[in-house]
Design a protein around this motif. Structure first.
Motif, PDB file in Angstrom:
ATOM      1  N   LEU A 110       0.917  -1.232  -0.038  1.00 53.23           N
ATOM      2  CA  LEU A 110       0.133   0.024  -0.009  1.00 53.23           C
ATOM      3  C   LEU A 110       0.950   1.110  -0.063  1.00 53.23           C
ATOM      4  O   LEU A 110       0.343   2.396  -0.779  1.00 53.23           O
ATOM      5  CB  LEU A 110      -0.981  -0.053   1.125  1.00 53.23           C
ATOM      6  CG  LEU A 110      -1.969  -0.995   1.153  1.00 53.23           C
ATOM      7  CD1 LEU A 110      -2.773  -1.054   2.432  1.00 53.23           C
ATOM      8  CD2 LEU A 110      -3.105  -0.742   0.175  1.00 53.23           C
ATOM      9  N   CYS A 113       1.876   1.696  -3.322  1.00 54.61           N
ATOM     10  CA  CYS A 113       0.813   2.266  -4.302  1.00 54.61           C
ATOM     11  C   CYS A 113       0.603   3.768  -4.288  1.00 54.61           C
ATOM     12  O   CYS A 113       0.535   4.579  -5.145  1.00 54.61           O
ATOM     13  CB  CYS A 113      -0.497   1.594  -3.886  1.00 54.61           C
ATOM     14  SG  CYS A 113      -0.474  -0.085  -4.491  1.00 54.61           S
ATOM     15  N   LEU A 137      -5.776  -2.372  -2.683  1.00 57.93           N
ATOM     16  CA  LEU A 137      -5.689  -0.942  -2.576  1.00 57.93           C
ATOM     17  C   LEU A 137      -6.950  -0.182  -2.573  1.00 57.93           C
ATOM     18  O   LEU A 137      -7.113   0.454  -1.613  1.00 57.93           O
ATOM     19  CB  LEU A 137      -4.950  -0.135  -3.990  1.00 57.93           C
ATOM     20  CG  LEU A 137      -5.134   1.214  -4.164  1.00 57.93           C
ATOM     21  CD1 LEU A 137      -4.132   1.946  -3.164  1.00 57.93           C
ATOM     22  CD2 LEU A 137      -4.238   1.673  -5.489  1.00 57.93           C
ATOM     23  N   THR A 140      -8.575  -0.815   0.895  1.00 58.23           N
ATOM     24  CA  THR A 140      -8.051   0.060   1.939  1.00 58.23           C
ATOM     25  C   THR A 140      -8.455   1.416   1.848  1.00 58.23           C
ATOM     26  O   THR A 140      -9.197   2.122   2.911  1.00 58.23           O
ATOM     27  CB  THR A 140      -6.609   0.050   1.940  1.00 58.23           C
ATOM     28  OG1 THR A 140      -6.056  -1.303   1.810  1.00 58.23           O
ATOM     29  CG2 THR A 140      -5.917   0.378   3.273  1.00 58.23           C
TER      30      THR A 140
END
Ligand SMILES: [Zn+2]
Length: 396
Positions: A110, A113, A137, A140
Motif C-alpha cells: 500500500l 501504491c 488498494l 483499503t
C-alpha cells in the motif's frame, strides 16, 4: 543476542523459527521455517486440549528487503480438538487466516501504491498480479474513506467540474463534479456528471444540507440552479478569477485579427495582465499601441474596469461601481461587451457577494489540479468509483 537470532528477529514474524535459507535465482529468497508450538484454543468450543492432527507446509510472501523477494515456507500444525473433535489450524501472528501473504507485505504494498508513479511499477517490484494490487488498494482506500466521510456539510463549500475521460459509446467527454469543504480544507465528494440530476442522486446521503451558508462556483448555470434547490440557506459567490477572464478570449481574438497570428506580437501577455501590474514603460507602450485600434482599446478598457471593480473595498461601494460599469457597458456598440453585460447582470448578486465574504474558488481549482495529476500518473482511469476513491484519499 547471537547474529542468527538478530537476523531471525529482523526477517521473520514472531513465533517463527528459521531452519534453512535458500536463494532461488538472482533475487528470490526462500526461508524454510517452523512455527514455534504454543498453547492454542479450539475456535469452536474454546477447549485447550487437543492433539496434533497433521503438519502442513504453507508458503507466504513477505515484504521485500533491499529489492529482494522474500518467501517464507512455514511448517505449522493442524490440531484436533479433544472435546469436540473438530480440526483447526494453528494461527500465525502477522498472517490472516487463509492468506498467502503477511500483513507486513500488504502494508508495504500500500505504501508503494501511494508513492510509486503508477501501479504497473508496483506490480513489477512486488511481483504480484494486477488483481491483487487493485483489490488490496481499493479495499483499503474505501475503508479509510468511510472513517473520513462520516460527517455533515460544512458552512462554506466550493463546486467545480473537470473532464474525466471520453465516453467511447456516447462520443463525448465525461465530466465529474468536485465539491470541496473549505473549512477543513479537503475534498468533500466527487460526483460523476454535472447535471442537477446526477448531483441530487449522489449527494442526498450527506446530512446537514441546511448548514451550508456560502457556495463558491464558476459562472455555470446548471450549478446555480442545483444549489438554489439543494441548499436551502446557501448564498453563492461567483469566482473572481472566472469573472476577470471573461474578456480575455475576445481580446485575444481581436489581437489575432490585427497581427494575423497567435504568437508574433510580444505584448500578447501584457494585454492580459492587469494594467496595474505592468511597468510604467510597458504600460505606456501598450496604450500607445492601442491608440491605433479603437475597438481593441475599448475591450481592453472594459477588462481593466473589471479589474478595478475587484479592487474596490466594501460591499456598498462595490455595488455602486458595478452599476456604473454595467451602465457604461450599455452604451457600447461592441457585441462582446453586450454579451458580457448580460452575463454580469445575470450574476450580479453572486459577483457582489465576493465583496462580502472574499471567498474564491481557488481551493477547488487546487484540488482539481491534484485530481488531474493523479489521472495523468495513472495514465487515465477507466472506472469512476476507483477514481473517486483515489481523489478523495489524496491529500494536498
Ligand atoms: Zn473444540
Amino acid at each position: 543476542m547471537s547474529a542468527e537470532k538478530t537476523i531471525t528477529n529482523f526477517l521473520l514474524l514472531p513465533e517463527i523459527k528459521i531452519i534453512k535459507h535458500e536463494r532461488i535465482g538472482i533475487s528470490d529468497n526462500l526461508y524454510t521455517c517452523v512455527k514455534v508450538p504454543k498453547q492454542e484454543y479450539c475456535p469452536h468450543c474454546a477447549s485447550g486440549k487437543y492433539w496434533v492432527h497433521e503438519y502442513r507446509w504453507v508458503k507466504v510472501k513477505d515484504e521485500p528487503v533491499r529489492g529482494k523477494q522474500i518467501n517464507l515456507k512455514i511448517r505449522k500444525r493442524r490440531l484436533k480438538c479433544k472435546s469436540c473433535s473438530k480440526t483447526f489450524n494453528e494461527p500465525i501472528p502477522g498472517i490472516l487466516p487463509r492468506k498467502r501473504f503477511t500483513q507486513r507485505f500488504k502494508r508495504s504494498l500500500l505504501w508503494a501504491c501511494k508513492n510509486y508513479r503508477d501501479l504497473k511499477k508496483v506490480r513489477r517490484a512486488y511481483r504480484c498480479s494486477n488483481d491483487f494490487i487493485y483489490k488490496a488498494l481499493y479495499e483499503t482506500l474505501n475503508l479509510n474513506l468511510k472513517h473520513k466521510l462520516s460527517y455533515a456539510w460544512p458552512s462554506v463549500i466550493g463546486i467545480d467540474e473537470h473532464a474525466f475521460g471520453r465516453s467511447v459509446k456516447a462520443r463525448k467527454t465525461r465530466f465529474v463534479t468536485m465539491l470541496v469543504d473549505f473549512k477543513n480544507k479537503r475534498p468533500m465528494e466527487l460526483v460523476e456528471g454535472r447535471s442537477g440530476r446526477d448531483l441530487w442522486g449522489s449527494l442526498q446521503h450527506i446530512p446537514g444540507r441546511e448548514n451550508v451558508q456560502w457556495v463558491a462556483l464558476d459562472l455555470c448555470d446548471p450549478y446555480k440552479k442545483f444549489i438554489n434547490e439543494f441548499f436551502p440557506n446557501a448564498q453563492m459567490v461567483a469566482d473572481k478569477f472566472h469573472v476577470l477572464r471573461l474578456l480575455n478570449h475576445h481580446i485575444m481574438r481581436r489581437r489575432k485579427e490585427i497581427t494575423g497570428n497567435r504568437a508574433s506580437w510580444k505584448a500578447r501577455k501584457l494585454l492580459l495582465m492587469s494594467n496595474k501590474n505592468l511597468k510604467w514603460n510597458e504600460a505606456r507602450a501598450l496604450w500607445k499601441y492601442l491608440e491605433d485600434f479603437p475597438e481593441l482599446k475599448e475591450v481592453y478598457a472594459f477588462k481593466e474596469s473589471l479589474h478595478s471593480l475587484y479592487r474596490t473595498r466594501g460591499y456598498k461601494r462595490a455595488c455602486k461601481a458595478f452599476t456604473k460599469l454595467t451602465d457604461r457597458m450599455a452604451l457600447s456598440k461592441l457585441k462582446e461587451i453586450q454579451t458580457l453585460r448580460k452575463t454580469l447582470v445575470k450574476w450580479r448578486n453572486e459577483i457582489l457577494n465576493y465583496f462580502k465574504t472574499r471567498i474564491t474558488n481557488a481551493r477547488t481549482e487546487g484540488f482539481n489540479h491534484v485530481a488531474k495529476l493523479l489521472k495523468r500518473n495513472a495514465f487515465g482511469f477507466k472506472s469512476f468509483p476507483n477514481y473517486r476513491l483515489r481523489v478523495l484519499n489524496a491529500s494536498l
